[in-house]
Design a protein around this motif. Structure first.
Motif, PDB file in Angstrom:
ATOM      1  N   LEU A  83      33.955  35.529  39.519  1.00  0.00           N
ATOM      2  CA  LEU A  83      35.177  36.147  39.017  1.00  0.00           C
ATOM      3  C   LEU A  83      35.876  35.154  38.110  1.00  0.00           C
ATOM      4  N   ILE A  85      39.125  34.652  36.405  1.00  0.00           N
ATOM      5  CA  ILE A  85      40.383  35.276  36.770  1.00  0.00           C
ATOM      6  C   ILE A  85      41.250  35.654  35.582  1.00  0.00           C
ATOM      7  N   PRO A 105      39.456  37.654  31.433  1.00  0.00           N
ATOM      8  CA  PRO A 105      39.065  38.013  32.799  1.00  0.00           C
ATOM      9  C   PRO A 105      37.785  38.848  32.815  1.00  0.00           C
ATOM     10  N   LEU A 107      34.050  39.895  35.485  1.00  0.00           N
ATOM     11  CA  LEU A 107      33.203  39.771  36.662  1.00  0.00           C
ATOM     12  C   LEU A 107      31.775  39.607  36.185  1.00  0.00           C
ATOM     13  N   MET A 173      37.052  42.814  31.863  1.00  0.00           N
ATOM     14  CA  MET A 173      38.154  43.676  32.281  1.00  0.00           C
ATOM     15  C   MET A 173      38.816  44.363  31.091  1.00  0.00           C
ATOM     16  N   VAL A 194      34.059  44.493  44.718  1.00  0.00           N
ATOM     17  CA  VAL A 194      35.249  43.771  44.286  1.00  0.00           C
ATOM     18  C   VAL A 194      36.169  44.735  43.563  1.00  0.00           C
ATOM     19  N   PHE A 196      38.964  44.368  41.236  1.00  0.00           N
ATOM     20  CA  PHE A 196      39.635  43.411  40.348  1.00  0.00           C
ATOM     21  C   PHE A 196      40.896  44.098  39.824  1.00  0.00           C
ATOM     22  N   HIS A 276      49.328  39.152  41.447  1.00  0.00           N
ATOM     23  CA  HIS A 276      47.965  39.617  41.176  1.00  0.00           C
ATOM     24  C   HIS A 276      47.107  39.373  42.412  1.00  0.00           C
ATOM     25  N   ILE A 278      43.258  40.458  44.313  1.00  0.00           N
ATOM     26  CA  ILE A 278      41.904  40.980  44.158  1.00  0.00           C
ATOM     27  C   ILE A 278      41.323  41.183  45.549  1.00  0.00           C
TER      28      ILE A 278
END
Length: 306
Positions: A83, A85, A105, A107, A173, A194, A196, A276, A278
């Motif tokens: 991840l 961030i 950001p 994944l 993202m 996940v 996110f 934030h 996750i």
């Protein structure tokens, strides 16, 4: 289960009622692992700091890197999830003889085998590996909590192999459009799911909380910005000596909270700036996967029913 009408989770099928794989076993206590007060477990020669924690089925490595530092070099039998961030998180990854550059950001899924990850930015990076990677499970600062498996957590049963086989996969993202009918930004692999979620500004509306529980899987709530209170209530059984008071634990960022089943829980952002969080699950959730359009990479990682 208590969700407001505008919460997409209100359409989920209700859990069975806390009857986990061994309902007569003791319910584990939640763990609040706040990296703002815990020292790092590893400090590299280049100055990168890492905190290593685990749940029953996963190991999480949180890295605050120095740009240009090699933060990972290892061989795994299973996929790894990274991840990135924020926009300051960036990596150059070597895997399968190829080099991949990613800025967050995002994944990222790294295939099994040998891999090396260099941080090319200064933003945080999170690595998720399966807990049956024994070398990494043993490094967790809370490894002793899992010396005996928790009876309410189902063992990890990996989902089907990805379409097209194992390979480096990147999900940005910025490529995910907002959709109020979808809950967050959910991705899954064979072993992980996940969410996110997007960062939000200001505290959560206290009149719109979402207390709920899970039958047989842990939830890891990773706070990467802001301040939260995790409200967790352990159900009472017939043995009053095992009752415990409710938790209303305040954590900063970064932090990881391990929420065991079948505790009732909800998280309240209280920071007045950016908050934030996750959410991480191992393995993938069937209820989220059953909702059309919720899992954004479902075409690459099929569910067992497909």
């Amino acid at each position: 289960m208590a969700y407001t009408k505008d919460d997409p989770r209100s359409a989920l099928e209700a859990p069975r009622g806390g009857a986990g794989p061994k309902a007569d076993g003791a319910i584990a206590a939640p763990e609040f692992l706040d990296f703002t007060v815990l020292p790092p477990d590893v400090v590299s020669a280049g100055g990168s700091e890492q905190w290593i924690v685990r749940g029953q089925n996963f190991v999480l490595i949180y890295t605050e890197p120095t740009a240009g530092d090699l933060i990972w070099k290892s061989s795994l039998q299973s996929e790894q999830v990274l991840l990135l961030i924020d926009e300051n998180s960036a990596i150059s990854g070597a895997s399968d003889g190829e080099t991949h550059d990613v800025t967050g950001p995002a994944l990222v899924v790294v295939p099994p085998g040998e891999s090396a990850i260099t941080s090319t930015g200064s933003g945080p990076i999170v690595s998720l590996v399966q807990s049956d990677e024994a070398e990494w499970a043993a490094k967790a600062s809370n490894a002793a909590s899992y010396a005996t498996p928790h009876p309410h957590v189902a063992p990890l049963e990996p989902w089907p192999e990805p379409v097209g086989g194992y390979k480096w996969r990147t999900y940005q993202m910025s490529d995910v459009p907002a959709d109020p009918k979808r809950f967050g930004r959910i991705f899954r692999t064979r072993a992980f799911m996940v969410n996110f979620m997007e960062a939000k500004s200001g505290p959560r509306d206290l009149t719109a909380m979402s207390p709920h529980f899970h039958d047989d899987f842990e939830q890891a709530s990773l706070v990467v910005a802001g301040t939260y209170i995790h409200h967790i209530q352990t159900p009472w059984g017939t043995d009053g000596t095992k009752w415990r008071p409710e938790d209303h634990a305040q954590v900063g960022s970064p932090s990881v909270t391990i929420i065991p089943p079948p505790t009732v829980h909800t998280s309240q952002a209280i920071g007045w700036r950016t908050n934030h969080l996750i959410d991480i699950f191992a393995g993938p959730r069937h209820d989220f996967s059953a909702r059309p359009g919720w899992v954004l990479n479902a075409d690459e990682y099929p569910s067992p029913a497909e």
